[in-house]
Scaffold this motif. Structure first.
Motif, PDB file in Angstrom:
ATOM      1  N   TYR A 222       0.837  -1.207   0.000  1.00 46.53           N
ATOM      2  CA  TYR A 222       0.000   0.000   0.000  1.00 46.53           C
ATOM      3  C   TYR A 222       0.871   1.256   0.000  1.00 46.53           C
ATOM      4  O   TYR A 222       0.598   2.212  -0.740  1.00 46.53           O
ATOM      5  N   ASP A 223       1.927   1.283   0.813  1.00 44.97           N
ATOM      6  CA  ASP A 223       2.806   2.452   0.858  1.00 44.97           C
ATOM      7  C   ASP A 223       3.457   2.701  -0.499  1.00 44.97           C
ATOM      8  O   ASP A 223       3.587   3.856  -0.931  1.00 44.97           O
ATOM      9  N   LEU A 224       3.866   1.645  -1.178  1.00 43.87           N
ATOM     10  CA  LEU A 224       4.479   1.778  -2.496  1.00 43.87           C
ATOM     11  C   LEU A 224       3.474   2.322  -3.502  1.00 43.87           C
ATOM     12  O   LEU A 224       3.785   3.247  -4.277  1.00 43.87           O
ATOM     13  N   LEU A 225       2.258   1.788  -3.488  1.00 46.89           N
ATOM     14  CA  LEU A 225       1.226   2.273  -4.403  1.00 46.89           C
ATOM     15  C   LEU A 225       0.892   3.735  -4.121  1.00 46.89           C
ATOM     16  O   LEU A 225       0.674   4.525  -5.045  1.00 46.89           O
ATOM     17  N   CYS A 226       0.844   4.114  -2.843  1.00 46.32           N
ATOM     18  CA  CYS A 226       0.541   5.503  -2.489  1.00 46.32           C
ATOM     19  C   CYS A 226       1.603   6.463  -3.014  1.00 46.32           C
ATOM     20  O   CYS A 226       1.282   7.548  -3.502  1.00 46.32           O
ATOM     21  N   GLU A 227       2.866   6.083  -2.901  1.00 43.17           N
ATOM     22  CA  GLU A 227       3.926   6.945  -3.425  1.00 43.17           C
ATOM     23  C   GLU A 227       3.749   7.177  -4.918  1.00 43.17           C
ATOM     24  O   GLU A 227       3.925   8.296  -5.417  1.00 43.17           O
ATOM     25  N   LEU A 228       3.383   6.141  -5.635  1.00 47.97           N
ATOM     26  CA  LEU A 228       3.206   6.261  -7.081  1.00 47.97           C
ATOM     27  C   LEU A 228       1.970   7.084  -7.425  1.00 47.97           C
ATOM     28  O   LEU A 228       2.022   7.963  -8.293  1.00 47.97           O
ATOM     29  N   THR A 229       0.850   6.814  -6.762  1.00 46.97           N
ATOM     30  CA  THR A 229      -0.387   7.518  -7.116  1.00 46.97           C
ATOM     31  C   THR A 229      -0.376   8.965  -6.650  1.00 46.97           C
ATOM     32  O   THR A 229      -0.994   9.826  -7.277  1.00 46.97           O
ATOM     33  N   ARG A 230       0.305   9.268  -5.534  1.00 47.95           N
ATOM     34  CA  ARG A 230       0.431  10.663  -5.109  1.00 47.95           C
ATOM     35  C   ARG A 230       1.263  11.478  -6.097  1.00 47.95           C
ATOM     36  O   ARG A 230       1.157  12.695  -6.148  1.00 47.95           O
ATOM     37  N   ASN A 231       2.118  10.794  -6.843  1.00 46.12           N
ATOM     38  CA  ASN A 231       2.975  11.454  -7.824  1.00 46.12           C
ATOM     39  C   ASN A 231       2.603  11.028  -9.240  1.00 46.12           C
ATOM     40  O   ASN A 231       3.461  10.870 -10.113  1.00 46.12           O
ATOM     41  N   ALA A 232       1.302  10.824  -9.471  1.00 45.51           N
ATOM     42  CA  ALA A 232       0.814  10.328 -10.754  1.00 45.51           C
ATOM     43  C   ALA A 232       1.326  11.176 -11.916  1.00 45.51           C
ATOM     44  O   ALA A 232       1.348  12.409 -11.845  1.00 45.51           O
ATOM     45  N   GLY A 233       1.750  10.497 -12.977  1.00 45.86           N
ATOM     46  CA  GLY A 233       2.271  11.177 -14.154  1.00 45.86           C
ATOM     47  C   GLY A 233       3.749  11.466 -14.096  1.00 45.86           C
ATOM     48  O   GLY A 233       4.350  11.881 -15.083  1.00 45.86           O
ATOM     49  N   LYS A 234       4.366  11.238 -12.946  1.00 47.29           N
ATOM     50  CA  LYS A 234       5.789  11.507 -12.757  1.00 47.29           C
ATOM     51  C   LYS A 234       6.533  10.194 -12.540  1.00 47.29           C
ATOM     52  O   LYS A 234       6.095   9.342 -11.770  1.00 47.29           O
ATOM     53  N   VAL A 235       7.646  10.026 -13.242  1.00 44.98           N
ATOM     54  CA  VAL A 235       8.465   8.841 -13.050  1.00 44.98           C
ATOM     55  C   VAL A 235       9.262   8.988 -11.754  1.00 44.98           C
ATOM     56  O   VAL A 235      10.008   9.948 -11.576  1.00 44.98           O
ATOM     57  N   LEU A 236       9.070   8.046 -10.835  1.00 46.18           N
ATOM     58  CA  LEU A 236       9.858   7.997  -9.602  1.00 46.18           C
ATOM     59  C   LEU A 236      10.975   6.982  -9.800  1.00 46.18           C
ATOM     60  O   LEU A 236      10.718   5.842 -10.182  1.00 46.18           O
ATOM     61  N   THR A 237      12.200   7.396  -9.550  1.00 49.69           N
ATOM     62  CA  THR A 237      13.331   6.511  -9.774  1.00 49.69           C
ATOM     63  C   THR A 237      13.325   5.356  -8.776  1.00 49.69           C
ATOM     64  O   THR A 237      12.682   5.417  -7.724  1.00 49.69           O
ATOM     65  N   HIS A 238      14.067   4.312  -9.129  1.00 47.31           N
ATOM     66  CA  HIS A 238      14.192   3.178  -8.210  1.00 47.31           C
ATOM     67  C   HIS A 238      14.687   3.649  -6.843  1.00 47.31           C
ATOM     68  O   HIS A 238      14.166   3.228  -5.810  1.00 47.31           O
ATOM     69  N   ARG A 239      15.680   4.519  -6.848  1.00 51.99           N
ATOM     70  CA  ARG A 239      16.269   5.006  -5.597  1.00 51.99           C
ATOM     71  C   ARG A 239      15.244   5.792  -4.772  1.00 51.99           C
ATOM     72  O   ARG A 239      15.140   5.603  -3.550  1.00 51.99           O
ATOM     73  N   GLU A 240      14.476   6.669  -5.439  1.00 45.74           N
ATOM     74  CA  GLU A 240      13.462   7.453  -4.727  1.00 45.74           C
ATOM     75  C   GLU A 240      12.444   6.549  -4.050  1.00 45.74           C
ATOM     76  O   GLU A 240      12.102   6.748  -2.871  1.00 45.74           O
ATOM     77  N   LEU A 241      11.943   5.572  -4.776  1.00 45.49           N
ATOM     78  CA  LEU A 241      10.922   4.677  -4.223  1.00 45.49           C
ATOM     79  C   LEU A 241      11.476   3.847  -3.070  1.00 45.49           C
ATOM     80  O   LEU A 241      10.820   3.692  -2.035  1.00 45.49           O
ATOM     81  N   LEU A 242      12.661   3.329  -3.240  1.00 45.80           N
ATOM     82  CA  LEU A 242      13.252   2.510  -2.177  1.00 45.80           C
ATOM     83  C   LEU A 242      13.484   3.324  -0.910  1.00 45.80           C
ATOM     84  O   LEU A 242      13.202   2.864   0.202  1.00 45.80           O
ATOM     85  N   GLN A 243      13.970   4.550  -1.053  1.00 47.64           N
ATOM     86  CA  GLN A 243      14.232   5.375   0.121  1.00 47.64           C
ATOM     87  C   GLN A 243      12.948   5.824   0.800  1.00 47.64           C
ATOM     88  O   GLN A 243      12.864   5.854   2.025  1.00 47.64           O
ATOM     89  N   ARG A 244      11.917   6.170   0.010  1.00 48.85           N
ATOM     90  CA  ARG A 244      10.675   6.670   0.593  1.00 48.85           C
ATOM     91  C   ARG A 244       9.876   5.567   1.279  1.00 48.85           C
ATOM     92  O   ARG A 244       9.239   5.807   2.307  1.00 48.85           O
ATOM     93  N   VAL A 245       9.887   4.372   0.708  1.00 44.15           N
ATOM     94  CA  VAL A 245       9.049   3.286   1.236  1.00 44.15           C
ATOM     95  C   VAL A 245       9.807   2.442   2.257  1.00 44.15           C
ATOM     96  O   VAL A 245       9.260   2.092   3.312  1.00 44.15           O
ATOM     97  N   TRP A 246      11.064   2.122   1.977  1.00 42.49           N
ATOM     98  CA  TRP A 246      11.804   1.216   2.857  1.00 42.49           C
ATOM     99  C   TRP A 246      12.858   1.910   3.710  1.00 42.49           C
ATOM    100  O   TRP A 246      13.283   1.378   4.712  1.00 42.49           O
ATOM    101  N   GLY A 247      13.320   3.082   3.270  1.00 43.02           N
ATOM    102  CA  GLY A 247      14.347   3.795   4.025  1.00 43.02           C
ATOM    103  C   GLY A 247      15.680   3.810   3.304  1.00 43.02           C
ATOM    104  O   GLY A 247      15.900   3.078   2.333  1.00 43.02           O
ATOM    105  N   PRO A 248      16.619   4.653   3.780  1.00 44.21           N
ATOM    106  CA  PRO A 248      17.902   4.848   3.085  1.00 44.21           C
ATOM    107  C   PRO A 248      18.756   3.594   2.981  1.00 44.21           C
ATOM    108  O   PRO A 248      19.570   3.472   2.068  1.00 44.21           O
ATOM    109  N   ASP A 249      18.592   2.652   3.897  1.00 42.19           N
ATOM    110  CA  ASP A 249      19.410   1.437   3.860  1.00 42.19           C
ATOM    111  C   ASP A 249      19.067   0.543   2.678  1.00 42.19           C
ATOM    112  O   ASP A 249      19.816  -0.394   2.371  1.00 42.19           O
ATOM    113  N   TYR A 250      17.945   0.808   1.997  1.00 42.25           N
ATOM    114  CA  TYR A 250      17.498  -0.044   0.892  1.00 42.25           C
ATOM    115  C   TYR A 250      17.673   0.630  -0.477  1.00 42.25           C
ATOM    116  O   TYR A 250      17.133   0.146  -1.471  1.00 42.25           O
TER     117      TYR A 250
END
Length: 252
Positions: A176-204
């Motif tokens: 759900y957190d991953l889907l929310c990040e994408l839908t809140r930023n609809a139309g914008k490409v979120l990089t792999h790094r951005e998604l991993l840091q926002r959903v899982w944290g900097p260690d990922y």
């Protein structure tokens, strides 16, 4: 965005009936459009419908406490929140501010001070909205994302529910957190790094395989044909995105 020709919507979430009556009377006397509720869970529902431009929030609430309401509200709304609480302990104030409160006023307070803080919060919100609109061309987030019509993908941020093809879909908290990040930023490409840091944290931040696995799980749950995705798109070598919401998307 606040404009001179319409009443500003303010939601009062207050457990004490005398304080609730006082706030409603004073705000209405100053031409604000107001709604009030004493219960935190009911406040979530009312906020989704009323779409307040400012919230006055007590922390001691039945059903769902003020901090929990604030956490839920911040998942989809950027409207300013002023906490009105009898708790003056520093850890409580810090927690509320960290969760997204814009201001904190300890009871008892003067009416003039409260109104001054309301004016400041609305002015800042208006300036932020103007800046956002000039940069992105988009209005503030709404509590509902819909793409593909009635039987498409629907994410209800206020109630943390997801529907696809007319059926409710049960997601894990991380999905759900991953889907929310994408839908809140609809139309914008979120990089792999951005998604991993926002959903899982900097260690990922380098765990691209981990991200691909969760995207694959989401596609299986949400896409009519996971091999030909309608919603969860891949920008090869860059990241993922979802389409902009339907132009006619409105609140239920």
């Amino acid at each position: 965005m606040v404009t001179p020709d319409k009443k500003v919507r303010i939601l009062c979430v207050e457990d004490d009936p005398q304080m609730r009556t006082f706030l409603l009377a004073q705000l209405k006397a100053r031409s604000f459009q107001t709604q009030a509720v004493r219960d935190g869970a009911q406040a979530v529902d009312l906020a989704a419908i009323f779409q307040p431009e400012l919230v006055l929030l007590d922390l001691s609430l039945p059903s769902l406490d003020g901090l929990s309401f604030l956490r839920r509200f911040r998942e989809w709304s950027t409207a300013p929140v002023i906490v009105l609480s009898a708790h003056d302990e520093e850890p409580v104030k810090i927690k509320a501010l960290d969760l997204g409160a814009d201001d904190y006023l300890t009871k008892p307070f003067s009416l003039n001070e409260l109104l001054a803080r309301v004016r400041v919060a609305l002015r800042r919100a208006d300036e932020t909205a103007r800046l956002r609109n000039s940069v992105t061309g988009q209005d503030a987030p709404r509590p509902l994302y819909r793409c593909g019509g009635e039987n498409g993908l629907v994410v209800d941020f206020a109630h943390r529910s997801v529907h696809s093809n007319g059926q409710e879909v049960h997601l894990t908290p991380t999905e759900y957190d991953l889907l929310c990040e994408l839908t809140r930023n609809a139309g914008k490409v979120l990089t792999h790094r951005e998604l991993l840091q926002r959903v899982w944290g900097p260690d990922y931040s380098g765990e691209n395989t981990y991200l691909r696995t969760f995207i694959r799980h989401l596609r299986r749950k949400l896409e009519p044909d996971p091999a030909q995705p309608r919603f969860l798109h891949n920008e090869l070598g860059v990241g993922y995105y979802v389409p902009l919401p339907d132009a006619q998307t409105t609140l239920e």
